[in-house]
Motif scaffolding. Structure first.
Motif, PDB file in Angstrom:
ATOM      1  N   LYS A 167       0.806  -1.217   0.000  1.00 35.92           N
ATOM      2  CA  LYS A 167       0.000   0.000   0.000  1.00 35.92           C
ATOM      3  C   LYS A 167       0.843   1.273   0.000  1.00 35.92           C
ATOM      4  CE  LYS A 167      -3.799   2.172   2.550  1.00 35.92           C
ATOM      5  NZ  LYS A 167      -4.697   2.061   3.729  1.00 35.92           N
ATOM      6  N   THR A 168       1.893   1.303   0.801  1.00 39.21           N
ATOM      7  CA  THR A 168       2.746   2.490   0.874  1.00 39.21           C
ATOM      8  C   THR A 168       3.374   2.791  -0.479  1.00 39.21           C
ATOM      9  OG1 THR A 168       3.243   2.087   3.206  1.00 39.21           O
ATOM     10  CG2 THR A 168       4.747   3.536   2.002  1.00 39.21           C
ATOM     11  N   THR A 169       3.881   1.752  -1.142  1.00 33.32           N
ATOM     12  CA  THR A 169       4.496   1.920  -2.464  1.00 33.32           C
ATOM     13  C   THR A 169       3.468   2.390  -3.483  1.00 33.32           C
ATOM     14  OG1 THR A 169       6.080   0.166  -1.947  1.00 33.32           O
ATOM     15  CG2 THR A 169       5.859   0.780  -4.262  1.00 33.32           C
ATOM     16  N   TYR A 170       2.262   1.845  -3.379  1.00 32.34           N
ATOM     17  CA  TYR A 170       1.186   2.234  -4.300  1.00 32.34           C
ATOM     18  C   TYR A 170       0.839   3.718  -4.138  1.00 32.34           C
ATOM     19  CZ  TYR A 170      -3.424   2.500  -6.467  1.00 32.34           C
ATOM     20  OH  TYR A 170      -4.493   2.862  -7.244  1.00 32.34           O
ATOM     21  N   ILE A 171       0.722   4.172  -2.907  1.00 27.35           N
ATOM     22  CA  ILE A 171       0.400   5.577  -2.653  1.00 27.35           C
ATOM     23  C   ILE A 171       1.510   6.495  -3.190  1.00 27.35           C
ATOM     24  CG2 ILE A 171       0.101   7.307  -0.818  1.00 27.35           C
ATOM     25  CD1 ILE A 171      -1.340   5.098   0.796  1.00 27.35           C
ATOM     26  N   GLU A 172       2.739   6.080  -3.020  1.00 26.29           N
ATOM     27  CA  GLU A 172       3.861   6.858  -3.568  1.00 26.29           C
ATOM     28  C   GLU A 172       3.803   6.876  -5.089  1.00 26.29           C
ATOM     29  OE1 GLU A 172       7.268   4.912  -1.959  1.00 26.29           O
ATOM     30  OE2 GLU A 172       7.098   5.856   0.022  1.00 26.29           O
ATOM     31  N   LEU A 173       3.418   5.748  -5.685  1.00 28.93           N
ATOM     32  CA  LEU A 173       3.370   5.631  -7.143  1.00 28.93           C
ATOM     33  C   LEU A 173       2.354   6.589  -7.753  1.00 28.93           C
ATOM     34  CD1 LEU A 173       4.412   3.903  -9.613  1.00 28.93           C
ATOM     35  CD2 LEU A 173       2.357   2.508  -9.282  1.00 28.93           C
ATOM     36  N   ILE A 174       1.166   6.670  -7.172  1.00 30.86           N
ATOM     37  CA  ILE A 174       0.124   7.509  -7.771  1.00 30.86           C
ATOM     38  C   ILE A 174       0.391   8.998  -7.579  1.00 30.86           C
ATOM     39  CG2 ILE A 174      -1.638   5.699  -7.653  1.00 30.86           C
ATOM     40  CD1 ILE A 174      -2.803   7.110  -5.193  1.00 30.86           C
ATOM     41  N   GLN A 175       1.388   9.341  -6.742  1.00 28.14           N
ATOM     42  CA  GLN A 175       1.768  10.744  -6.580  1.00 28.14           C
ATOM     43  C   GLN A 175       3.017  11.113  -7.391  1.00 28.14           C
ATOM     44  OE1 GLN A 175       1.205  12.571  -2.511  1.00 28.14           O
ATOM     45  NE2 GLN A 175       1.007  10.427  -1.930  1.00 28.14           N
ATOM     46  N   ASP A 176       3.512  10.161  -8.154  1.00 31.75           N
ATOM     47  CA  ASP A 176       4.686  10.403  -9.003  1.00 31.75           C
ATOM     48  C   ASP A 176       4.315   9.995 -10.422  1.00 31.75           C
ATOM     49  OD1 ASP A 176       7.127  10.256 -10.435  1.00 31.75           O
ATOM     50  OD2 ASP A 176       8.232   9.944  -8.573  1.00 31.75           O
ATOM     51  N   TYR A 177       3.887  10.978 -11.212  1.00 27.94           N
ATOM     52  CA  TYR A 177       3.294  10.682 -12.515  1.00 27.94           C
ATOM     53  C   TYR A 177       4.239   9.907 -13.435  1.00 27.94           C
ATOM     54  CZ  TYR A 177       0.472  11.181 -16.655  1.00 27.94           C
ATOM     55  OH  TYR A 177      -0.277  10.899 -17.770  1.00 27.94           O
ATOM     56  N   GLU A 178       5.511  10.296 -13.470  1.00 34.51           N
ATOM     57  CA  GLU A 178       6.448   9.630 -14.374  1.00 34.51           C
ATOM     58  C   GLU A 178       6.668   8.167 -13.977  1.00 34.51           C
ATOM     59  OE1 GLU A 178       7.514  10.750 -17.230  1.00 34.51           O
ATOM     60  OE2 GLU A 178       6.296  12.522 -16.842  1.00 34.51           O
ATOM     61  N   LYS A 179       6.767   7.920 -12.670  1.00 36.11           N
ATOM     62  CA  LYS A 179       6.923   6.545 -12.207  1.00 36.11           C
ATOM     63  C   LYS A 179       5.673   5.724 -12.511  1.00 36.11           C
ATOM     64  CE  LYS A 179      10.340   6.998  -8.502  1.00 36.11           C
ATOM     65  NZ  LYS A 179      10.586   6.842  -7.036  1.00 36.11           N
ATOM     66  N   PHE A 180       4.514   6.360 -12.328  1.00 39.09           N
ATOM     67  CA  PHE A 180       3.267   5.653 -12.638  1.00 39.09           C
ATOM     68  C   PHE A 180       3.218   5.290 -14.118  1.00 39.09           C
ATOM     69  CE2 PHE A 180      -0.967   5.477 -14.366  1.00 39.09           C
ATOM     70  CZ  PHE A 180      -1.565   4.534 -13.544  1.00 39.09           C
ATOM     71  N   LEU A 181       3.620   6.238 -14.970  1.00 39.03           N
ATOM     72  CA  LEU A 181       3.569   6.001 -16.412  1.00 39.03           C
ATOM     73  C   LEU A 181       4.491   4.845 -16.797  1.00 39.03           C
ATOM     74  CD1 LEU A 181       1.806   7.475 -18.415  1.00 39.03           C
ATOM     75  CD2 LEU A 181       3.772   8.856 -19.079  1.00 39.03           C
ATOM     76  N   SER A 182       5.648   4.772 -16.173  1.00 34.98           N
ATOM     77  CA  SER A 182       6.578   3.671 -16.423  1.00 34.98           C
ATOM     78  C   SER A 182       5.957   2.342 -15.990  1.00 34.98           C
ATOM     79  CB  SER A 182       7.889   3.920 -15.671  1.00 34.98           C
ATOM     80  OG  SER A 182       8.769   2.832 -15.823  1.00 34.98           O
ATOM     81  N   TYR A 183       5.349   2.337 -14.810  1.00 29.86           N
ATOM     82  CA  TYR A 183       4.681   1.124 -14.307  1.00 29.86           C
ATOM     83  C   TYR A 183       3.563   0.721 -15.268  1.00 29.86           C
ATOM     84  CZ  TYR A 183       2.441  -2.162 -11.124  1.00 29.86           C
ATOM     85  OH  TYR A 183       1.908  -3.308 -10.576  1.00 29.86           O
ATOM     86  N   TYR A 184       2.794   1.716 -15.707  1.00 24.33           N
ATOM     87  CA  TYR A 184       1.665   1.484 -16.615  1.00 24.33           C
ATOM     88  C   TYR A 184       2.136   0.845 -17.922  1.00 24.33           C
ATOM     89  CZ  TYR A 184      -1.641   3.013 -20.285  1.00 24.33           C
ATOM     90  OH  TYR A 184      -2.471   3.065 -21.366  1.00 24.33           O
ATOM     91  N   ARG A 185       3.213   1.367 -18.497  1.00 25.06           N
ATOM     92  CA  ARG A 185       3.722   0.811 -19.754  1.00 25.06           C
ATOM     93  C   ARG A 185       4.187  -0.634 -19.573  1.00 25.06           C
ATOM     94  NH1 ARG A 185       6.337   6.212 -20.642  1.00 25.06           N
ATOM     95  NH2 ARG A 185       5.150   7.243 -22.304  1.00 25.06           N
ATOM     96  N   ASN A 186       4.901  -0.883 -18.488  1.00 28.65           N
ATOM     97  CA  ASN A 186       5.382  -2.249 -18.230  1.00 28.65           C
ATOM     98  C   ASN A 186       4.223  -3.203 -17.972  1.00 28.65           C
ATOM     99  OD1 ASN A 186       8.109  -1.629 -18.510  1.00 28.65           O
ATOM    100  ND2 ASN A 186       8.300  -1.006 -16.371  1.00 28.65           N
ATOM    101  N   TYR A 187       3.201  -2.705 -17.284  1.00 30.20           N
ATOM    102  CA  TYR A 187       2.014  -3.522 -17.004  1.00 30.20           C
ATOM    103  C   TYR A 187       1.353  -3.935 -18.321  1.00 30.20           C
ATOM    104  CZ  TYR A 187      -2.754  -4.738 -15.633  1.00 30.20           C
ATOM    105  OH  TYR A 187      -3.974  -5.375 -15.484  1.00 30.20           O
ATOM    106  N   ARG A 188       1.176  -2.983 -19.229  1.00 32.90           N
ATOM    107  CA  ARG A 188       0.519  -3.287 -20.502  1.00 32.90           C
ATOM    108  C   ARG A 188       1.356  -4.250 -21.336  1.00 32.90           C
ATOM    109  NH1 ARG A 188      -3.856  -0.686 -22.371  1.00 32.90           N
ATOM    110  NH2 ARG A 188      -3.163  -0.941 -24.518  1.00 32.90           N
TER     111      ARG A 188
END
Length: 226
Positions: free
Chosen positions: A49-70
């Motif tokens: 949960k802590t990592t997830y909350i940090e992720l959604i507040q860091d747009y570039e990191k989220f975008l990287s996660y999103y691309r890898n997820y897809r």
């Protein structure tokens, strides 16, 4: 924001609710982009949960996660909707330095609206409550809603939660008509007013958003006030 973060976890079998993705502190974001619901489910078994909350507040990191997820799902790196959002934000940032927060009226993530409509109604109620809480906590100055269902749900929630709402064109009920009036509405969130603009879903925006030209021309003047 603690009240919001405390509600994003349902169980290990369900994805986290996604209250937003932001470019830093969500409370400093003056512009909201509002869609119907997130399309990238992230399970608690994948991220704590802590990592997830940090992720959604860091747009570039989220975008990287999103691309890898897809890519892990054998999909293109970016969806039509995400491509449209990125293109629109790039255009928007030519006219404002305000931080932008992306959120959704339903914060429960599914890969399609068909899946969303099958989710337990009690969970969907909670997911909408989280969106309302994000509005209350962050109190943006400009809300840009994309898509008819997102707009209808937003205005329903505004009435249910007794926000003061003024709609400038009450005769428009089709998204193409709503798009022509900018701002389309104004809302008062605990004493702070925000303008509301409504447009078609960003899956149709493409690279340049040429078919959105009239909307963007009117939006430029509104953005300058933020």
């Amino acid at each position: 924001m603690d009240e919001i973060y405390n509600k994003i976890y349902i169980s290990n079998s369900y994805p986290y609710l996604r209250p937003f993705i932001s470019e830093g502190d969500p409370k400093k974001c003056k512009i909201f982009l509002v869609g119907i619901n997130p399309a990238t489910p992230i399970l608690p078994t994948e991220l704590d949960k802590t990592t997830y909350i940090e992720l959604i507040q860091d747009y570039e990191k989220f975008l990287s996660y999103y691309r890898n997820y897809r890519k892990s799902k054998f999909k293109t790196e970016i969806s039509r909707t995400r491509y449209g959002i990125e293109s629109f934000k790039k255009w928007l940032k030519q006219y404002t330095s305000a931080q932008i927060l992306e959120t959704d009226v339903y914060t429960y993530p599914t890969e399609s609206l068909v899946e969303l409509d099958k989710i337990n109604p009690d969970i969907l109620v909670i997911s909408k409550e989280i969106f309302v809480n994000v509005l209350k906590e962050c109190r943006p100055e400009l809300v840009i809603i994309y898509g008819k269902r997102a707009a209808d749900t937003f205005f329903d929630l505004a009435q249910i939660n007794k926000f003061q709402l003024f709609i400038y064109d009450t005769n428009s009920n089709k998204i193409q008509q709503m798009e022509q009036t900018v701002p389309f509405a104004k809302i008062n969130i605990f004493g702070k007013e925000a303008y509301i603009a409504v447009c078609r879903h960003f899956m149709y925006y493409g690279k340049t958003g040429e078919s959105y030209k009239n909307f963007k021309d009117k939006l430029k003047n509104l953005v300058s006030k933020v």
